[in-house]
Write a protein that holds these residues in place. Structure first.
Motif, PDB file in Angstrom:
ATOM      1  N   ARG A  35       0.756  -1.229   0.070  1.00 45.41           N
ATOM      2  CA  ARG A  35       0.085  -0.101  -0.035  1.00 45.41           C
ATOM      3  C   ARG A  35       0.915   1.390   0.158  1.00 45.41           C
ATOM      4  O   ARG A  35       1.898   1.330   0.481  1.00 45.41           O
ATOM      5  CB  ARG A  35      -0.877  -0.087   1.284  1.00 45.41           C
ATOM      6  N   LYS A  36       0.350   2.220  -0.567  1.00 43.52           N
ATOM      7  CA  LYS A  36       1.286   3.607  -0.795  1.00 43.52           C
ATOM      8  C   LYS A  36       1.056   4.575   0.231  1.00 43.52           C
ATOM      9  O   LYS A  36       1.768   5.481   0.164  1.00 43.52           O
ATOM     10  CB  LYS A  36       1.079   4.096  -2.461  1.00 43.52           C
ATOM     11  N   SER A  37      -0.078   4.482   1.313  1.00 45.02           N
ATOM     12  CA  SER A  37       0.151   5.309   2.424  1.00 45.02           C
ATOM     13  C   SER A  37      -0.756   4.368   3.442  1.00 45.02           C
ATOM     14  O   SER A  37      -1.023   3.332   3.492  1.00 45.02           O
ATOM     15  CB  SER A  37      -0.869   6.466   2.076  1.00 45.02           C
ATOM     16  N   GLY A  56      -3.928   3.560   3.188  1.00 54.16           N
ATOM     17  CA  GLY A  56      -4.535   3.073   1.698  1.00 54.16           C
ATOM     18  C   GLY A  56      -4.801   1.740   1.855  1.00 54.16           C
ATOM     19  O   GLY A  56      -4.638   0.859   2.785  1.00 54.16           O
ATOM     20  N   ASN A  57      -5.285   1.214   1.009  1.00 54.98           N
ATOM     21  CA  ASN A  57      -5.755  -0.315   0.578  1.00 54.98           C
ATOM     22  C   ASN A  57      -4.660  -0.899   0.084  1.00 54.98           C
ATOM     23  O   ASN A  57      -3.861  -0.421  -0.708  1.00 54.98           O
ATOM     24  CB  ASN A  57      -7.049  -0.267  -0.339  1.00 54.98           C
ATOM     25  N   TYR A  80       5.940   0.769  -2.901  1.00 56.79           N
ATOM     26  CA  TYR A  80       4.921   1.062  -1.551  1.00 56.79           C
ATOM     27  C   TYR A  80       5.582   1.397  -0.557  1.00 56.79           C
ATOM     28  O   TYR A  80       6.879   1.517  -0.324  1.00 56.79           O
ATOM     29  CB  TYR A  80       4.317  -0.475  -1.686  1.00 56.79           C
TER      30      TYR A  80
END
Length: 293
Positions: A213-215, A218-219, A269
Motif C-alpha cells: 500500500r502507498k499510504s 490506503g488499501n 509501496y
C-alpha cells in the motif's frame, strides 16, 4: 521578433508579436528540453516579458550558444550590435524536461517515484532509493493477522537473525504479517526470501501472497502470489541455531537454508502485507520460519 531555422539549410521562420521601443534592453533565450522561448526586459525592470513564438528544435547532444546579428540584406550592407554583458545559466535538471534528457545529463538524476528531474544533490528522499538485502529495516513495525497465538515471536520475522517466528493459525482465514518499514520511505520489491526455521519442516509456508500500500491508510493491492520454490522439496534442512543473516540484494546467505521467489513489479509501496495460504503439511496448525527478506 524570433527568427530561426529548424535545421541547417532550412527556410528561416519569423515570429513577431509586437514592437519593442527601448533604446537598451536585456534579451533572454530559454531552452527547456527541445523547446525555446524568448524574453526581454528594460534595463531597470524586474519582470521578463515573453515575445515571439516558441520553437521546438532538436539540437542533438551538443549545440553552440552565442549572439547572431543580421542586417536582412542580401548584398553588402552590414549590421552590428553592441552588448555590455553576456551570461549563460544552466538549469538542465528542470522538472519540465523528459526522463531521457534528464538521464543523459551528468548533472541530473531522474526521480523514479516523483517522475521528475532534479539536480543530483537535490533528489528527494523518496527517490533516493538504494539497493538493500531487505527493506524491512531494524525497528520496523510487525503486526500479525489470523494468528491465535505467536508467543510474541513476530519481531523474529525481521530481526536479521535465524530466531524463529511462530504463528498458531486461527480459524478466521489465512494468517500472515503486516510490516511497516521503519525508514518510512517508498520502496520497490522484486523478490522475497524466507529462511527455514529451527524445527518443524512441515510448518514451512509454501504458498504466499504479497501486497503493498502507498499510504498508511490506503488499501493493500496484490503485488505477487504463488507457490514458494521449496514447496516440492521433501527434506528441507533447518537453521538450528540463532545466528546473524549475511545477505545482499542479489544473494541470500548461502551458509543458511532459505527459499527465494522473484517477480515482476514496477510499483513503489510504503507498507507490506504477506499472507500464507498453505504449509508443507496442509493439516499443520502452525506456520514457522526464521526470517523474511
Amino acid at each position: 521578433t524570433n527568427q530561426y531555422r529548424q535545421c541547417d539549410g532550412c527556410t528561416s521562420v519569423n515570429d513577431q508579436t509586437g514592437v519593442i521601443s527601448l533604446s537598451s534592453v536585456w534579451l533572454r533565450t530559454k531552452k527547456t528540453g527541445n523547446v525555446l522561448e524568448s524574453f526581454y526586459k528594460g534595463i531597470s525592470d524586474a519582470e521578463w516579458i515573453p515575445f515571439g513564438g516558441t520553437a521546438t528544435i532538436d539540437y542533438g547532444e551538443s549545440f553552440y550558444i552565442g549572439i547572431a546579428v543580421t542586417s536582412h540584406s542580401s548584398t553588402t550592407e552590414l549590421a552590428s550590435a553592441c552588448g555590455t554583458s553576456f551570461e549563460t545559466t544552466s538549469s538542465v535538471c528542470s522538472n519540465a524536461i523528459t526522463e531521457s534528457d534528464c538521464i543523459s545529463s551528468s548533472l541530473c538524476q531522474w526521480g523514479t517515484i516523483t517522475e521528475k528531474c532534479y539536480d543530483s544533490s537535490k533528489l528527494p528522499q523518496e527517490d533516493a532509493s538504494e539497493i538493500m538485502p531487505s527493506i524491512f529495516s531494524a525497528g520496523s513495525t510487525v503486526e500479525t493477522f489470523n494468528c491465535a497465538d505467536t508467543d510474541e515471536t513476530e519481531i523474529y520475522a525481521i530481526d536479521g537473525m535465524t530466531d524463529s517466528f511462530t504463528c498458531i493459525k486461527s480459524k478466521n482465514g489465512d494468517p500472515g504479517l503486516i510490516i511497516s518499514p521503519s525508514h518510512q520511505t517508498m520502496s520497490l520489491v522484486t523478490k522475497m526470501r524466507i529462511y527455514a526455521g529451527r524445527l518443524c519442516p512441515l510448518c514451512d509456508p509454501v504458498r504466499y501472497k504479497l501486497y503493498g500500500r502507498k499510504s498508511t491508510f490506503g488499501n493493500f493491492v496484490e503485488i505477487s502470489g504463488n507457490d514458494l520454490p521449496w514447496k516440492s522439496d521433501k527434506d528441507v534442512a533447518r537453521n538450528f541455531f540463532p545466528v546473524p543473516i549475511h545477505s545482499t540484494f542479489s544473494s541470500g546467505d548461502n551458509a543458511l537454508f532459505f527459499t527465494e521467489v522473484s517477480f515482476e513489479n514496477v510499483e513503489y509501496y510504503l507498507d507490506y502485507k504477506v499472507e500464507f495460504s498453505k504449509t508443507r503439511a496442509p493439516q499443520s496448525s502452525t506456520i514457522t520460519f526464521a526470517e523474511i527478506e
